[in-house]
Scaffold this motif. Structure first.
Motif, PDB file in Angstrom:
ATOM      1  N   SER A 100       1.958  -1.380   7.623  1.00 42.63           N
ATOM      2  CA  SER A 100       1.791  -2.053   6.290  1.00 42.63           C
ATOM      3  C   SER A 100       2.741  -1.201   5.337  1.00 42.63           C
ATOM      4  O   SER A 100       2.794  -1.744   4.018  1.00 42.63           O
ATOM      5  CB  SER A 100       0.441  -2.204   5.669  1.00 42.63           C
ATOM      6  OG  SER A 100      -0.198  -0.684   5.655  1.00 42.63           O
ATOM      7  N   SER A 539       8.065   3.015  -4.896  1.00 46.82           N
ATOM      8  CA  SER A 539       7.204   4.301  -4.630  1.00 46.82           C
ATOM      9  C   SER A 539       6.213   4.279  -3.628  1.00 46.82           C
ATOM     10  O   SER A 539       5.599   2.934  -3.233  1.00 46.82           O
ATOM     11  CB  SER A 539       6.225   4.198  -6.115  1.00 46.82           C
ATOM     12  OG  SER A 539       4.968   5.102  -5.978  1.00 46.82           O
ATOM     13  N   CYS A 540       5.782   5.393  -2.971  1.00 50.37           N
ATOM     14  CA  CYS A 540       4.976   5.340  -1.991  1.00 50.37           C
ATOM     15  C   CYS A 540       3.443   5.125  -2.277  1.00 50.37           C
ATOM     16  O   CYS A 540       2.732   4.485  -1.420  1.00 50.37           O
ATOM     17  CB  CYS A 540       4.970   6.740  -0.939  1.00 50.37           C
ATOM     18  SG  CYS A 540       4.279   8.015  -1.504  1.00 50.37           S
ATOM     19  N   GLY A 541       3.377   5.121  -3.350  1.00 49.61           N
ATOM     20  CA  GLY A 541       1.688   5.033  -3.906  1.00 49.61           C
ATOM     21  C   GLY A 541       0.910   6.246  -3.651  1.00 49.61           C
ATOM     22  O   GLY A 541      -0.201   6.204  -3.962  1.00 49.61           O
TER      23      GLY A 541
ATOM     24  N   GLY B 170      -0.719  -0.143   3.239  1.00 51.98           N
ATOM     25  CA  GLY B 170       0.273  -0.639   1.946  1.00 51.98           C
ATOM     26  C   GLY B 170       0.869   0.304   1.267  1.00 51.98           C
ATOM     27  O   GLY B 170       1.015   1.664   1.619  1.00 51.98           O
ATOM     28  N   ARG B 171       1.808   0.204   0.471  1.00 52.81           N
ATOM     29  CA  ARG B 171       2.666   1.107  -0.349  1.00 52.81           C
ATOM     30  C   ARG B 171       2.503   0.634  -1.795  1.00 52.81           C
ATOM     31  O   ARG B 171       2.235  -0.378  -2.282  1.00 52.81           O
ATOM     32  CB  ARG B 171       3.809   0.662   0.289  1.00 52.81           C
ATOM     33  CG  ARG B 171       4.978   1.585  -0.289  1.00 52.81           C
ATOM     34  CD  ARG B 171       6.255   1.426   0.835  1.00 52.81           C
ATOM     35  NE  ARG B 171       7.241   0.337   0.093  1.00 52.81           N
ATOM     36  CZ  ARG B 171       8.311   0.295   0.603  1.00 52.81           C
ATOM     37  NH1 ARG B 171       8.502   0.530   1.658  1.00 52.81           N
ATOM     38  NH2 ARG B 171       9.185  -0.826  -0.007  1.00 52.81           N
ATOM     39  N   GLY B 172       2.883   2.047  -2.505  1.00 48.87           N
ATOM     40  CA  GLY B 172       3.136   1.642  -3.936  1.00 48.87           C
ATOM     41  C   GLY B 172       1.756   1.196  -4.477  1.00 48.87           C
ATOM     42  O   GLY B 172       0.682   1.813  -4.202  1.00 48.87           O
ATOM     43  N   ILE B 173       1.923   0.564  -5.806  1.00 51.08           N
ATOM     44  CA  ILE B 173       0.762  -0.141  -6.299  1.00 51.08           C
ATOM     45  C   ILE B 173      -0.183  -0.986  -5.435  1.00 51.08           C
ATOM     46  O   ILE B 173      -1.366  -0.902  -5.692  1.00 51.08           O
ATOM     47  CB  ILE B 173       1.132  -0.963  -7.610  1.00 51.08           C
ATOM     48  CG1 ILE B 173       0.231  -1.140  -8.625  1.00 51.08           C
ATOM     49  CG2 ILE B 173       1.746  -2.256  -7.317  1.00 51.08           C
ATOM     50  CD1 ILE B 173      -0.384   0.159  -9.291  1.00 51.08           C
ATOM     51  N   HIS B 174       0.429  -1.304  -4.128  1.00 50.78           N
ATOM     52  CA  HIS B 174      -0.572  -2.296  -3.335  1.00 50.78           C
ATOM     53  C   HIS B 174      -1.045  -1.259  -2.338  1.00 50.78           C
ATOM     54  O   HIS B 174      -2.028  -1.955  -1.542  1.00 50.78           O
ATOM     55  CB  HIS B 174       0.323  -3.147  -2.601  1.00 50.78           C
ATOM     56  CG  HIS B 174       1.091  -4.158  -3.658  1.00 50.78           C
ATOM     57  ND1 HIS B 174       0.354  -4.959  -4.409  1.00 50.78           N
ATOM     58  CD2 HIS B 174       2.441  -4.294  -3.887  1.00 50.78           C
ATOM     59  CE1 HIS B 174       1.292  -5.563  -5.190  1.00 50.78           C
ATOM     60  NE2 HIS B 174       2.473  -5.172  -4.692  1.00 50.78           N
ATOM     61  N   ARG B 175      -1.096  -0.115  -2.478  1.00 51.82           N
ATOM     62  CA  ARG B 175      -1.651   1.005  -1.348  1.00 51.82           C
ATOM     63  C   ARG B 175      -3.217   0.891  -1.809  1.00 51.82           C
ATOM     64  O   ARG B 175      -3.560   1.138  -3.056  1.00 51.82           O
ATOM     65  CB  ARG B 175      -1.005   2.290  -1.700  1.00 51.82           C
ATOM     66  CG  ARG B 175      -1.377   3.450  -0.649  1.00 51.82           C
ATOM     67  CD  ARG B 175      -0.908   4.674  -1.077  1.00 51.82           C
ATOM     68  NE  ARG B 175      -0.788   5.435  -0.061  1.00 51.82           N
ATOM     69  CZ  ARG B 175      -1.703   6.727  -0.052  1.00 51.82           C
ATOM     70  NH1 ARG B 175      -2.285   6.933  -1.014  1.00 51.82           N
ATOM     71  NH2 ARG B 175      -1.480   7.613   1.039  1.00 51.82           N
TER      72      ARG B 175
END
Lengths: 648, 237
Positions: A100, A539-541, B170-175
């Motif tokens: 994901s 951004s990896c988050g 997930g990644r970024g703000i969706h992580r």
């Protein structure tokens, strides 16, 4: 009356849990599956198992496994993830964590051919809109969609390293450049008629050498060849000289040359090598960072195409210097069209005794390289994230310290250098440290490749000694109309006409090589908003400030563009930016506010022209309509006040 | 093990080789605010609330090794402001409605907001996510609207319980924190897991069924003292 009140399930799913679909499939009752599906499942299980077996069921090769499964099945199915988890000894959630993370892997079924339109700001300014329309019309799908027969998916993707020939797109594993709406329509028609992406490049694609294929697809656009990299290069002369030197002598030479990392950060290369060499360890690794993802940068593309031997030579020298026997070239997923070319170069060098056991006959000098493909993640250009990605993990930066030179790939000392840096190192071993350090200026020795794109007559690659002014470069590139220049890409600095006298070197404008030119016709805020959306996407988050703070910055810029900003918002931008910079975990968050900060500094009027004082202390951005929308739908009622067309 | 000394806000404290700044500070009775870090779990350094200045540089105290002679700043107005911003970001990223939350009074996010004087109206936009509730499990419920992605449940399940019920996807703000099955009932999560124990989830995301409000509001953990007081009391012992 609101006709279609969404049911509770739809509400809860909105914008969250992309994995929900496959989990539903995962837990489907078996009695609902007919024999054909069972058969498919069995054959998929066997095929996925075979793919895993090809990598010895090694969890560290997860990215390769997932890439192959994606290529074969056009998605990573729940079934596949379960098989992979079983065989690699990971939990299913760990496999999903990787699948994901990367943009080029998908948890839902995609088309057999994915068309990825480069959505960089340069492409937008070069007519991306009309090209998108042409593809959408031609393929009968919208961006983000997949055609009903499962043939095509259409997507946007950030900078694919072809800004000098924008608009560009990836079609499957090939790239197409300098697109026009007419060309796009023809491509869509050809694909629909059953032509393969390779056919679009050449009808005799299979007969071409990998290098010819790359040249057929992409122009090098070398506008100025310097003495070090793009001029004449004696093959493997550096490596041969290196064999006569002891490892410490190689490091001394590289250090004496003044060579600094060409990825942007500028760490002294010799010092990095020395740190890795002196660390007590059983194994060491050399990794080439060819994950050139900074929007506007495409110099490594040209090196990988035209100087791949020099690059591998440099890595081999580094391996000798630090005592590494294994290396990795991490090639960004967007450069998949160069994969066969690099593999061919590696095979050729193995055949000629330049890689493998006892290189050039030197006893005990064993070194080989594997190619690691990325899968669409800008963050993997950060060295810790790159190592994570090589280890089969999501591309998340690692906690520092320890630094990669002490504990990197698989926990062993690892030298990670930019592709250009390795090429320089090989040339330094050939021509000597003094030759190299005589070029450039104090603190920034040698030459640098600049990738120039945007509003100029001659976009392309310029190899220049460090210390030239921006103005000099702009004149060479025919950018007479330049009003703003982004040096170093969005994580660098945006400067205006009054500072074009600044110098391209580490002590003034440090850059990994991107120089993006914007004329006076461009809207600075549009550019800034685009780059902030890029950082939000990439951004990896992992850490709070980068994950959340960049979203707030993007929203704030949106307020300015909509004319809804008030004077206090300028301070808000500065304030939030400094929190993100000071608390972020890696270089992405430490530089992501730069598009805002450098334009606030150099183009303050752009911002102040857009602010107006708030009336009556009401928040202009508060939209009561959208705020109550969910409740209104649930209640199945509309507002007498706000819904002008309200009828009972 | 080599022992050495370094200072936090000018106070000299003892440390041993291999200790992080936070570990040494905890032992010395100096509290450094934190959310993603929890005793007994691997350090992650993701919430950044423990940001301190070490030799002038910003570092996360939970991951940064202590070094001899180092000068660390912890309770300065500037760091307080940075930490308040981070806590506000977490509030605005999710849906944190303290008055209706079962965790109120036991919530580390809420307690951190009080400790950091998050009293004025906040300036950030609300992201107002809409995340599925999961009440499938007989004993446990999940409300990920309150999740702050600290990952404590992930590490607890993986490293302590040896299970892998949770993981980031997930990644970024969706992580976000995902599950190793369609819903919690499909996993092997048990009430007895360390990952499910009240101390692991700092907010009201992992909820143990049928024990809600057993302790009335007003008599809860942070009603009795500021977050971190237990560590700070060590200093006066």
């Amino acid at each position: 009356m609101v006709a279609d009140a969404p049911n509770g399930n739809d509400i809860t799913r909105t914008g969250f849990d992309p994995g929900a679909e496959w989990f539903a499939a995962l837990h489907e009752e078996p009695n609902g599956i007919d024999s054909l599906t069972l058969q498919t499942h069995t054959s998929e299980t066997a095929a996925v198992a075979e793919i895993c077996g090809g990598f010895d069921n090694d969890p560290h090769r997860m990215l390769d496994i997932l890439r192959q499964v994606q290529e074969r099945y056009c998605w990573i199915s729940p079934q596949a993830m379960r098989v992979i988890a079983d065989l690699t000894g990971l939990t299913p959630i760990a496999v999903e964590g990787v699948a994901s993370f990367y943009s080029f892997l998908s948890l839902s079924l995609r088309g057999r051919v994915t068309i990825r339109l480069c959505d960089d700001i340069i492409d937008r300014f070069s007519g991306l809109g009309a090209i998108t329309e042409a593809f959408e019309t031609g393929l009968g799908i919208k961006v983000g969609g997949t055609s009903a027969n499962g043939a095509f998916s259409l997507e946007f993707t950030p900078c694919i390293g072809l800004c000098d020939q924008a608009p560009a797109a990836m079609v499957g594993d090939v790239v197409l450049t300098a697109l026009t709406p007419q060309k796009a329509s023809r491509i869509a028609e050809a694909l629909k008629a059953g032509q393969s992406p390779e056919d679009l490049v050449s009808q005799r694609f299979g007969d071409l050498s990998p290098h010819e294929r790359a040249e057929r697809m992409v122009e090098n656009n070398i506008r100025h060849a310097g003495a070090v990299l793009l001029g004449p290069v004696a093959a493997d002369a550096g490596l041969r000289n290196g064999l006569d030197l002891s490892p410490p002598q190689i490091i001394d030479t590289v250090e004496a040359s003044g060579l600094r990392g060409c990825g942007g950060a500028g760490f002294t290369t010799g010092r990095k090598w020395r740190m890795a060499a002196t660390e007590q360890a059983e194994r060491r690794f050399v990794i080439c960072n060819a994950d050139e993802g900074e929007p506007g940068t495409f110099k490594d593309r040209v090196l990988l195409t035209e100087r791949p031997h020099l690059l591998i030579e440099g890595m081999t020298i580094a391996a000798r210097a630090v005592g590494a026997s294994q290396g990795i070239v991490y090639l960004r997923g967007e450069y998949v069209y160069l994969r066969d070319h690099i593999e061919a170069v590696l095979a050729d060098r193995r055949a000629r005794g330049l890689l493998g056991k006892a290189i050039l006959g030197a006893d005990g000098f064993d070194f080989d390289i594997r190619l690691q493909m990325g899968a669409g993640a800008y963050i993997c250009g950060e060295e810790g994230a790159l190592i994570s990605s090589c280890e089969g993990l999501p591309g998340e930066p690692k906690t520092r310290p320890p630094y990669p030179v002490t504990r990197g790939y698989l926990g062993f000392p690892t030298v990670v250098n930019n592709a250009e840096t390795f090429c320089h190192a090989a040339r330094i071993l050939d021509r000597g440290a003094r030759w190299f350090s005589a070029m450039g200026c104090q603190g920034s020795h040698g030459t640098k490749l600049f990738s120039v794109s945007g509003d100029c007559l001659n976009p392309g690659i310029y190899e220049l000694p460090y210390g030239q002014t921006v103005q000099e470069l702009l004149e060479m590139a025919g950018a007479e109309d330049a009003a703003a220049v982004l040096v170093g890409g969005p994580s660098g600095t945006m400067i205006g006409r009054d500072t074009f006298h600044r110098r391209l070197c580490f002590d003034d404008l440090a850059t990994g090589g991107a120089v993006v030119v914007f004329s006076h016709r461009r809207n600075i805020l549009e550019i800034v908003e685009y780059y902030m959306s890029f950082f939000v996407h990439e951004s990896c988050g992992y850490c709070t400030p980068c994950r959340v703070g960049n979203v707030f910055l993007q929203k704030a810029i949106g307020k300015f563009r909509d004319g809804k900003a008030n004077p206090g918002d300028i301070d808000y931008l500065r304030d939030l930016s400094s929190t993100i910079i000071e608390t972020s975990r890696c270089g992405l968050g430490m530089t992501s506010p730069n598009p805002i900060l450098s334009t606030l500094e150099n183009f303050p009027l752009v911002y102040s022209a857009m602010v107006k004082p708030t009336r009556d202390r009401i928040r202009d951005t508060f939209d009561i309509q959208s705020a109550i929308d969910g409740a209104r739908k649930l209640a199945r009622r509309r507002s007498h006040i706000f819904d002008r067309d309200f009828t009972e | 093990m080599t022992a050495f000394r370094f200072t936090i806000d000018g106070v000299e404290i003892d440390a041993r080789e291999g200790q992080t700044i936070m570990e040494a500070a905890d032992e010395a009775g100096i509290y450094i605010p934190r959310l993603c870090d929890h005793e007994g779990l691997r350090h992650q350094g993701s919430c950044r609330v423990c940001t301190v200045k070490a030799g002038g540089r910003s570092v996360s105290a939970c991951t940064q090794p202590a070094a001899a002679g180092q000068e660390v700043e912890n309770e300065t107005p500037h760091l307080g402001k940075l930490r308040r911003d981070l806590v506000e970001m977490l509030f605005h990223e999710g849906n944190h409605l303290c008055p209706i939350c079962e965790a109120s009074g036991n919530c580390e996010l809420q307690a951190m907001a009080y400790r950091l004087d998050m009293t004025a109206p906040t300036k950030f936009p609300y992201l107002e996510p809409c995340r599925a509730l999961d009440a499938s499990h007989p004993d446990i419920a999940l409300d990920r609207n309150r999740c702050i992605s600290c990952g404590r449940c992930i590490r607890a399940s993986q490293d302590v319980d040896g299970k892998g019920v949770f993981g980031y996807v997930g990644r970024g703000i969706h992580r976000h924190v995902g599950l190793s099955a369609e819903d919690l009932a499909g996993t092997d999560a048990k009430l007895a897991d360390f990952a499910i124990s009240p101390e692991v989830c700092p907010v009201g995301c992992i909820i143990r069924k049928r024990v809600g409000f057993a302790t009335p509001i007003g008599e809860r953990e942070f009603d009795k003292g500021l977050i971190g007081h237990e560590i700070e009391e060590r200093r006066h012992e």
